[in-house]
Motif scaffolding. Structure first.
Motif, mmCIF file in Angstrom:
data_model
loop_
_atom_site.group_PDB
_atom_site.id
_atom_site.type_symbol
_atom_site.label_atom_id
_atom_site.label_comp_id
_atom_site.label_asym_id
_atom_site.label_seq_id
_atom_site.Cartn_x
_atom_site.Cartn_y
_atom_site.Cartn_z
ATOM 1 N N ARG A 1 28.254 -7.232 53.355
ATOM 2 C CA ARG A 1 28.892 -6.501 52.243
ATOM 3 C C ARG A 1 29.879 -5.495 52.832
ATOM 4 O O ARG A 1 29.593 -4.323 52.937
ATOM 5 N N GLN B 1 28.183 -4.295 39.000
ATOM 6 C CA GLN B 1 26.764 -4.393 39.355
ATOM 7 C C GLN B 1 26.496 -3.938 40.795
ATOM 8 O O GLN B 1 25.675 -3.083 41.054
ATOM 9 N N ASN B 2 27.281 -4.520 41.724
ATOM 10 C CA ASN B 2 27.041 -4.238 43.138
ATOM 11 C C ASN B 2 28.200 -3.579 43.859
ATOM 12 O O ASN B 2 28.170 -3.433 45.069
ATOM 13 N N ASP C 1 33.068 -4.200 47.704
ATOM 14 C CA ASP C 1 31.698 -3.671 47.770
ATOM 15 C C ASP C 1 31.710 -2.146 47.669
ATOM 16 O O ASP C 1 30.817 -1.548 47.087
ATOM 17 N N ASN D 1 29.007 3.022 44.197
ATOM 18 C CA ASN D 1 29.571 2.693 45.510
ATOM 19 C C ASN D 1 30.961 3.297 45.723
ATOM 20 O O ASN D 1 31.728 2.811 46.534
ATOM 21 N N ASN E 1 25.318 0.230 54.643
ATOM 22 C CA ASN E 1 25.321 -1.231 54.678
ATOM 23 C C ASN E 1 25.192 -1.808 56.083
ATOM 24 O O ASN E 1 25.309 -2.996 56.259
#
Ligand code: PHE
Length: 541
Positions: free
Chosen positions: A73, A329-330, A348, A507, A540
């Motif tokens: 990611r 979402q991510n 990401d 993020n 990450n």
């Protein structure tokens, strides 16, 4: 010594004792501060540190970052190709991250910007200036001086950006104030003279008080003798402890020269005149941790840092103005306009370096507390002008080889160039002002601002009128994609909003000088970028 001084003696001593914490209830109850001075090696910095009078603002300067290799990611979208955005990309790419930078302008650097002949300055009011400077001349409208202890120097080393000394203080420069009492109004006071005189008088007062046993509560006999000896040298006092002026203040009346020209030292200004001039404020600015000489500038313009970094980073998407910042979402989804068409990019992580002054105008999914924090920080109201002259009269007529004249006539400061000495022409910063005065200048047309700079500046340098070539000006609150100088936190906004701004929202990580205690400095952008790169790496890796 004039009566004013005698009367002021007690006041001075009180102030002095307060500074050194020598009052009865103070931490250093008796005398031994001289011992501490000696023990600390005699430097003011060391002594102030010992007495805890200075804040801790040094850059971390920890050398190259060592990030762990990126995991799956690893797509990062970076908003803004200023120093913060480019540094984040530079550091993350070393670790294998895939970074895309969106930049609204057609150039890198943001506020790290240099203006040359042919460049345009556009403001939100619609004004467009096309700069007419001669070849080789330039102006740094944003950052223009680098302290030695900032991480910026480390990046210049790593990037190979050559530096030269920037004269932030020149003993030949002036303090020029109008409308002040005390006899120095409208007079060009050389820094050298003011410094020598202020130091002499303060030393005289203290030396007299000590030698007349007025400091016995604080000093032992031994300390007293050492203090008086110190002050005699420090202040350049007579054997009888009077300050009567000395060669430190220069030979402006009749210069030293060959044959029968020994030079003549002028009489000192009075201490009351220096106090009324506001000398303490000017000098304490020059003594600030971030303003002390030596300071530096890249040879050829501040944007050398930005353009070199941009080359290393590559792949900057210019002309891409962000219109929406969304959480997924991510990760993140960023909408932007690219040469008129709407595009979007998913990643990401997002590093958002857009100044808060601009960020608060962009539709986003930031959580309510983050929105509130983004809206709650003020930005510096500040502007600058640049004036090209066809003769270096400040050098030729007034021996001013760089440095900065300070004045209370609305200009703030006048900066003489620290490069291309002895050449024919030069670009002077005609004003660099803040707050209400800056807003007044900013409200004028670019041309009227320059005319004002000339009109006011010619009271200090009458040569302005006959040697002016061309000029430019800008007002940072009206510069698109900045809308202000730099973040200016109050104690309250630091407490209320800063902690939230430092926490990622989903993020999305905010980044830039506004996420540091080095606001208004390029070092703040570098430090913040390094920190955010590390934080993403930790999340990450
Ligand atoms: N770094 C800028 C300057 O030196 C702005 C600044 C001024 C920042 C004073 C902090 C303190 O002019």
């Amino acid at each position: 010594m004039c009566s004013f001084l005698v009367e002021s003696c007690a006041w001075f001593l009180l102030s002095f004792c307060a500074v050194f914490n020598l009052d009865k209830g103070g931490i250093v109850k008796r005398r031994d501060f001289i011992t501490r001075v000696a023990a600390a090696g005699g430097s003011t910095y060391a002594v102030m540190k010992a007495l805890d009078l200075m804040g801790e603002t040094a850059s971390a300067q920890t050398g190259p970052l060592n990030l762990r290799p990126a995991s799956d990611r690893s797509r990062v979208v970076i908003l803004g190709a200023g120093l913060a955005g480019m540094t984040a990309a530079y550091e993350l790419r070393k670790a294998g991250y895939r970074c895309t930078i969106l930049e609204a302008r057609s150039r890198p650097g943001g506020r790290c910007w240099t203006v040359r002949g042919g460049d345009q300055i556009v403001e939100t009011t619609g004004t467009v200036q096309t700069v007419q400077f001669a070849k080789g001349e330039y102006f740094n409208p944003g950052p223009a001086r680098i302290p030695q202890h900032h991480i910026t120097i480390q990046y210049c080393r790593e990037l190979g950006v050559p530096l030269q000394v920037f004269a932030n203080l020149n003993y030949e420069q002036y303090y020029y104030n109008e409308g002040v009492p005390g006899g120095l109004a409208g007079q060009k006071v050389r820094a050298r003279q003011a410094k020598a005189d202020a130091r002499g008088y303060v030393s005289e007062l203290l030396a007299k008080a000590a030698s007349q046993d007025r400091l016995d509560a604080q000093l032992t006999e031994d300390d007293k003798t050492r203090l008086v000896d110190f002050l005699r040298t420090y202040g350049g006092l007579d054997p009888d402890l009077f300050y009567r002026g000395n060669a430190r203040r220069g030979y402006d009346a009749a210069r030293q020269g060959a044959s029968n020209n020994p030079g003549k030292i002028n009489s000192p200004f009075s201490l009351s005149a220096l106090i009324n001039l506001g000398f303490a404020g000017y000098e304490s600015f020059e003594q600030g941790y971030d303003q002390q000489m030596l300071m530096f500038q890249p040879i050829g313009g501040m944007d050398r840092i930005a353009t070199t970094l941009a080359k290393k980073v590559g792949n900057i998407n210019y002309g891409a103005a962000v219109t929406e910042i969304r959480k997924t979402q991510n990760g993140v989804r960023i909408v932007y306009t690219d040469q008129g068409s709407t595009k979007e990019i998913r990643a990401d992580f997002c590093i958002c370096t857009i100044p808060l002054s601009v960020l608060r105008t962009i539709p986003s999914d930031f959580s309510p507390d983050m929105q509130q924090a983004i809206a709650g920080v003020d930005y510096a109201v500040t502007g600058k002008s640049a004036l090209q002259f066809n003769r270096r009269f400040w050098e030729e007529d007034e021996n001013i080889m760089g440095g900065i004249t300070s004045t209370n006539i609305g200009l703030g400061t006048i900066w003489y160039p620290s490069h291309n000495y002895l050449s024919q022409r030069g670009v002077v910063v005609g004003y660099y002002n803040f707050g209400a005065v800056a807003a007044e200048f900013g409200a004028l047309s670019p041309d009227a601002r320059v005319q004002r700079a000339i009109e006011l500046g010619s009271r200090i340098h009458p040569q302005y009128r006959s040697h002016y070539d061309t000029g430019a000006s800008l007002f940072w609150p009206q510069i698109p994609y900045n809308l202000g100088g730099w973040a200016t936190y109050t104690t309250a906004s630091r407490q209320q909003f800063y902690p939230r701004l430092n926490q990622p929202d989903g993020n999305i990580f905010l980044c830039g000088e506004h996420l540091s205690y080095l606001t208004g400095w390029m070092a703040g952008a570098f430090e913040s970028a390094r920190l955010v790169a590390q934080q993403i790496n930790q999340r990450n890796g």
